[in-house]
Enzyme design. Sequence first.
Site, PDB file in Angstrom:
ATOM      1  CG  HIS A  99      -1.890   1.147   1.195  1.00  0.00           C
ATOM      2  ND1 HIS A  99      -1.567   2.449   1.532  1.00  0.00           N
ATOM      3  CD2 HIS A  99      -3.311   1.000   0.686  1.00  0.00           C
ATOM      4  CE1 HIS A  99      -2.708   3.172   1.430  1.00  0.00           C
ATOM      5  NE2 HIS A  99      -3.653   2.367   0.831  1.00  0.00           N
ATOM      6  CD  GLU A 171      -5.400   1.735  -3.037  1.00  0.00           C
ATOM      7  OE1 GLU A 171      -6.505   1.796  -2.435  1.00  0.00           O
ATOM      8  OE2 GLU A 171      -4.508   1.799  -2.164  1.00  0.00           O
TER       9      GLU A 171
HETATM   10  P1  PGA Z   1      -9.488   6.238   0.385  1.00  0.00           P
HETATM   11  O1  PGA Z   1      -8.199   5.152   0.802  1.00  0.00           O
HETATM   12  O2  PGA Z   1     -10.682   5.633   0.153  1.00  0.00           O
HETATM   13  O3  PGA Z   1      -9.749   6.733   1.897  1.00  0.00           O
HETATM   14  O4  PGA Z   1      -8.901   7.344  -0.320  1.00  0.00           O
HETATM   15  C1  PGA Z   1      -8.070   4.193  -0.247  1.00  0.00           C
HETATM   16  C2  PGA Z   1      -6.699   3.341   0.001  1.00  0.00           C
HETATM   17  O5  PGA Z   1      -5.795   3.838   0.437  1.00  0.00           O
HETATM   18  O6  PGA Z   1      -6.912   2.123  -0.008  1.00  0.00           O
END
Ligand code: PGA
Length: 266
Positions: A99, A171
């Site tokens: 992540h 992401e």
């Molecule tokens: P968020 O986080 O939906 O709060 O932007 C997503 C993530 O970091 O997996």
Amino acid sequence: MRKLIIGGNWKMQVTTVEKSVIIARELSQAMEDLSALDKIDVFICPSFNSLYSLKNVLNGKELKLGAQNVYSKNDGAFTGEISIESLIECGVDYVLLGHSERRRIFNENSDFINSKVHKVLDSDLKAVLCIGETAEERKRGLVKEVNWDQLTKSLMNVSRQELENVIIAYEPVWAINNKYLNPDSEIRPATEQEANESHKIVRHWFEENFNATIAQNIRIMYGGSMNKDNCSSLLGIQDIDGGLIGGASLSKEKFIPIIKNAIMKN
Ligand code: PGA
């Protein structure tokens, strides 16, 4: 056809077992009222301290458990780390790896993440590998380069067969609702066009490095400020196979509409 997958990443937002149990119960009860739940996969990743209690709360339910991290060694003198055996004992099916908060705040690099990917796959759990570029990298035209580099290093020596237990979460760092990751840039979800282009780039890596069938089968979730208002357009994009949700996974009012949308798409 790829089965959609929705994950809730609770990060360090729900800090007590008591609160985690309340939210998980509410979510799983609300999910019991949904039809065609078998069309999608759903999991939540609470803090480590809550996993064991939630194993009992969610036993036999459609809502599955994920962990936010793992270490690659089986056991030993590794202060502050958690082993795969501990996660298995807690009933975990999914493990988030790489992540952006791990990569950028805790300096994890793709080689280190690769060792954990192997640990998860060796244990027959599902690895949710997160990748994504920063705002600065996007501005410099490095979307493909950065994401392909993270994929190449994080998936080093992963076999075709093992890929069946790999899920990618694209992401973009700039879209994650996190002021520590994005102190200077505006935080916003990817537009449909940006998400579409990036998901194609990510899927293309699998075609180049494995084959077209694998590229077609690999599930690629989108993450970064997904919520009940924008999920329908993002999940409507052909190459997006679900969402990894942070802030909007912390209550049934926010999370259940996203799950419903995913069911409708499949
Ligand atoms: P968020 O986080 O939906 O709060 O932007 C997503 C993530 O970091 O997996």
